[in-house]
Scaffold this motif. Structure first.
Motif, PDB file in Angstrom:
ATOM      1  N   ASN A  50       0.851  -1.187   0.000  1.00 29.73           N
ATOM      2  CA  ASN A  50       0.000   0.000   0.000  1.00 29.73           C
ATOM      3  C   ASN A  50       0.890   1.240   0.000  1.00 29.73           C
ATOM      4  N   VAL A  51       0.608   2.142  -0.903  1.00 35.44           N
ATOM      5  CA  VAL A  51       1.393   3.373  -0.985  1.00 35.44           C
ATOM      6  C   VAL A  51       1.050   4.264   0.201  1.00 35.44           C
ATOM      7  N   LEU A  52       2.083   4.898   0.759  1.00 40.93           N
ATOM      8  CA  LEU A  52       1.898   5.775   1.900  1.00 40.93           C
ATOM      9  C   LEU A  52       2.243   7.204   1.463  1.00 40.93           C
ATOM     10  N   PRO A  53       1.234   8.003   1.100  1.00 40.97           N
ATOM     11  CA  PRO A  53       1.499   9.355   0.599  1.00 40.97           C
ATOM     12  C   PRO A  53       2.287  10.192   1.604  1.00 40.97           C
ATOM     13  N   GLY A  54       3.271  10.923   1.107  1.00 44.03           N
ATOM     14  CA  GLY A  54       4.056  11.806   1.963  1.00 44.03           C
ATOM     15  C   GLY A  54       5.154  11.125   2.733  1.00 44.03           C
ATOM     16  N   SER A  55       5.354   9.833   2.513  1.00 43.44           N
ATOM     17  CA  SER A  55       6.399   9.121   3.248  1.00 43.44           C
ATOM     18  C   SER A  55       7.762   9.426   2.647  1.00 43.44           C
ATOM     19  N   HIS A  56       8.804   9.016   3.358  1.00 44.47           N
ATOM     20  CA  HIS A  56      10.168   9.204   2.889  1.00 44.47           C
ATOM     21  C   HIS A  56      10.335   8.498   1.540  1.00 44.47           C
ATOM     22  N   ALA A 158      18.592   5.931  10.179  1.00 43.51           N
ATOM     23  CA  ALA A 158      18.765   7.292  10.683  1.00 43.51           C
ATOM     24  C   ALA A 158      18.450   8.335   9.620  1.00 43.51           C
ATOM     25  N   GLU A 159      18.582   7.966   8.348  1.00 45.86           N
ATOM     26  CA  GLU A 159      18.263   8.901   7.266  1.00 45.86           C
ATOM     27  C   GLU A 159      16.768   8.940   6.971  1.00 45.86           C
ATOM     28  N   ILE A 160      16.026   8.009   7.558  1.00 42.49           N
ATOM     29  CA  ILE A 160      14.570   7.982   7.367  1.00 42.49           C
ATOM     30  C   ILE A 160      13.858   8.461   8.627  1.00 42.49           C
ATOM     31  N   ILE A 161      14.359   8.003   9.772  1.00 39.75           N
ATOM     32  CA  ILE A 161      13.749   8.342  11.057  1.00 39.75           C
ATOM     33  C   ILE A 161      14.557   9.467  11.701  1.00 39.75           C
ATOM     34  N   ASP A 162      13.904  10.495  12.151  1.00 41.27           N
ATOM     35  CA  ASP A 162      14.574  11.611  12.808  1.00 41.27           C
ATOM     36  C   ASP A 162      14.786  11.276  14.280  1.00 41.27           C
ATOM     37  N   TYR A 163      15.994  10.810  14.606  1.00 46.42           N
ATOM     38  CA  TYR A 163      16.306  10.469  15.994  1.00 46.42           C
ATOM     39  C   TYR A 163      16.599  11.744  16.782  1.00 46.42           C
ATOM     40  N   SER A 293      18.687  -0.917  24.902  1.00 45.80           N
ATOM     41  CA  SER A 293      18.317  -1.020  23.498  1.00 45.80           C
ATOM     42  C   SER A 293      18.388   0.363  22.865  1.00 45.80           C
ATOM     43  N   LYS A 294      19.070   0.464  21.732  1.00 46.48           N
ATOM     44  CA  LYS A 294      19.199   1.735  21.021  1.00 46.48           C
ATOM     45  C   LYS A 294      17.826   2.240  20.561  1.00 46.48           C
ATOM     46  N   PHE A 295      17.615   3.467  20.250  1.00 42.16           N
ATOM     47  CA  PHE A 295      18.383   4.617  20.684  1.00 42.16           C
ATOM     48  C   PHE A 295      17.491   5.400  21.639  1.00 42.16           C
ATOM     49  N   GLN A 296      17.904   5.562  22.905  1.00 39.00           N
ATOM     50  CA  GLN A 296      17.073   6.185  23.928  1.00 39.00           C
ATOM     51  C   GLN A 296      17.917   7.205  24.697  1.00 39.00           C
ATOM     52  N   PRO A 297      17.907   8.462  24.244  1.00 37.04           N
ATOM     53  CA  PRO A 297      18.762   9.482  24.868  1.00 37.04           C
ATOM     54  C   PRO A 297      18.558   9.609  26.378  1.00 37.04           C
ATOM     55  N   ASP A 298      17.311   9.644  26.827  1.00 38.73           N
ATOM     56  CA  ASP A 298      17.062   9.804  28.265  1.00 38.73           C
ATOM     57  C   ASP A 298      17.628   8.635  29.061  1.00 38.73           C
ATOM     58  N   LEU A 299      17.525   7.426  28.504  1.00 37.27           N
ATOM     59  CA  LEU A 299      18.048   6.258  29.203  1.00 37.27           C
ATOM     60  C   LEU A 299      19.575   6.288  29.248  1.00 37.27           C
ATOM     61  N   LEU A 300      20.202   6.757  28.175  1.00 37.97           N
ATOM     62  CA  LEU A 300      21.655   6.912  28.187  1.00 37.97           C
ATOM     63  C   LEU A 300      22.081   7.828  29.337  1.00 37.97           C
ATOM     64  N   VAL A 301      21.345   8.929  29.475  1.00 32.12           N
ATOM     65  CA  VAL A 301      21.667   9.888  30.534  1.00 32.12           C
ATOM     66  C   VAL A 301      21.440   9.263  31.908  1.00 32.12           C
ATOM     67  N   GLU A 302      20.357   8.531  32.065  1.00 34.26           N
ATOM     68  CA  GLU A 302      20.094   7.882  33.352  1.00 34.26           C
ATOM     69  C   GLU A 302      21.217   6.920  33.721  1.00 34.26           C
ATOM     70  N   VAL A 303      21.730   6.189  32.730  1.00 31.21           N
ATOM     71  CA  VAL A 303      22.789   5.219  32.993  1.00 31.21           C
ATOM     72  C   VAL A 303      24.067   5.917  33.452  1.00 31.21           C
ATOM     73  N   VAL A 304      24.476   6.994  32.750  1.00 36.47           N
ATOM     74  CA  VAL A 304      25.717   7.669  33.163  1.00 36.47           C
ATOM     75  C   VAL A 304      25.529   8.382  34.500  1.00 36.47           C
ATOM     76  N   GLN A 305      24.323   8.865  34.770  1.00 34.93           N
ATOM     77  CA  GLN A 305      24.077   9.489  36.074  1.00 34.93           C
ATOM     78  C   GLN A 305      24.144   8.459  37.193  1.00 34.93           C
ATOM     79  N   ASP A 306      23.563   7.271  36.970  1.00 33.69           N
ATOM     80  CA  ASP A 306      23.646   6.210  37.964  1.00 33.69           C
ATOM     81  C   ASP A 306      25.103   5.841  38.238  1.00 33.69           C
TER      82      ASP A 306
END
Length: 312
Positions: A50-56, A158-163, A293-306
């Motif tokens: 199925n075509v998805l109009p406006g997709s990448h 990463a070129e399709i999804i805006d992380y 599990s990639k990619f979770q910025p907040d979780l990365l920060v929680e890990v280094v803070q811990d």
């Protein structure tokens, strides 16, 4: 075609032995490509899309597989080649990366190859930074060595999804955030895109980032510090490592570190796009401290803070 992966669950014993299995396929050309079997859920013939109009532009449509809508990425087009000719043999490789499911439109799916990470080499530096490969290997086909290109799927996605690397304000611990400045974190990942995602996130905290593109490079760096008489925990706060990498994977890297008394107390977080409960089991087996599990910025920060709280 789906039966080609029926025994994937039985292959998890390869993890931790510095081995991997690659799914080999073509993109409507004679060139061979591959991705890690552990990231593959299923291989099916290309259904009606199925075509998805406006997709990448690299998303060729959406497939309905047993009631689940799955975006289909034209892998040939995504890595800079002309779009797949669907008049030829076309298949979908359904994968799970970074907690999301997507399919890649490819040509012929050939077989699964069992290899050691020592058989896998990084791409030559002459190919430049904009290539879509994490590694290369060779296979025998009809008595001839054939080059196999291992796709950097994280770069494709990463070129399709805006992380978003934005850190939520509520995650930051203002009591310790000023203590990050001057501290260093080692990032070990064969994907330059994945390293950049972590680097750009943690740099916001004032952390200095040291990068290694494979497990052996990281191990040699750590050993050189030890040989110089340095205290590893004075050099780095912690290490983030990917699971699958050329020459030495993250599990083997962790195993080697834990068996060297000079550095066996390094705090290690396995940061991978691989999914499945076997990862958490392997974390315990080889001695990682955390699984992310990639990619979770907040979780990365929680890990280094811990980790920082533990050493303050």
């Amino acid at each position: 075609m789906a039966n080609i992966l029926d025994s994937v669950d039985q292959r998890t014993q390869l993890v931790g032995e510095n081995r991997l299995e690659l799914l080999i396929f073509q993109l409507n050309s004679s060139q061979l490509f591959a991705i890690n079997v552990f990231k593959v859920k299923e291989v099916v013939k290309l259904p009606r899309l199925n075509v998805l109009p406006g997709s990448h532009p690299n998303i060729t449509g959406v497939a309905n597989i047993r009631g689940q809508s799955i975006p289909v990425i034209d892998l040939r087009q995504a890595i800079g080649m002309r779009p797949v000719d669907t008049d030829g043999e076309s298949n979908m490789i359904i994968t799970e990366y970074n907690r999301s499911v997507q399919a890649f439109l490819v040509g012929q799916v050939m077989n699964i190859e069992n290899l050691t990470w020592r058989d896998i080499q990084p791409p030559p530096s002459q190919v430049g930074k904009n290539n879509y490969l994490t590694a290369l290997t060779k296979l025998q086909r009809d008595g001839v060595d054939r080059l196999v290109s291992i796709i950097d799927v994280e770069k494709v996605l990463a070129e399709i999804i805006d992380y978003d690397i934005q850190i939520s304000e509520e995650v930051l611990d203002n009591n310790i955030v000023n203590h990050f400045h001057g501290r260093k974190v080692l990032i070990v990942d064969d994907s330059s895109t994945a390293r950049a995602q972590i680097r750009d996130t943690l740099s916001q905290l004032g952390l200095q980032i040291i990068e290694a593109s494979d497990g052996l490079m990281a191990l040699n760096l750590l050993k050189s510090w030890c040989d110089e008489g340095k205290n590893i925990n004075d050099e780095i706060l912690m290490m983030f490592t990917d699971a699958e990498m050329p020459e030495m994977d993250g599990y083997k890297l962790t195993h080697e570190i834990r068996n060297d008394p000079r550095m066996n107390d390094i705090y290690i977080a396995l940061n991978t796009s691989l999914s499945g409960s076997f990862n958490e089991a392997m974390v315990k087996k080889v001695g990682c401290d955390r699984f992310i599990s990639k990619f979770q910025p907040d979780l990365l920060v929680e890990v280094v803070q811990d980790r920082l709280r533990a050493v303050l």
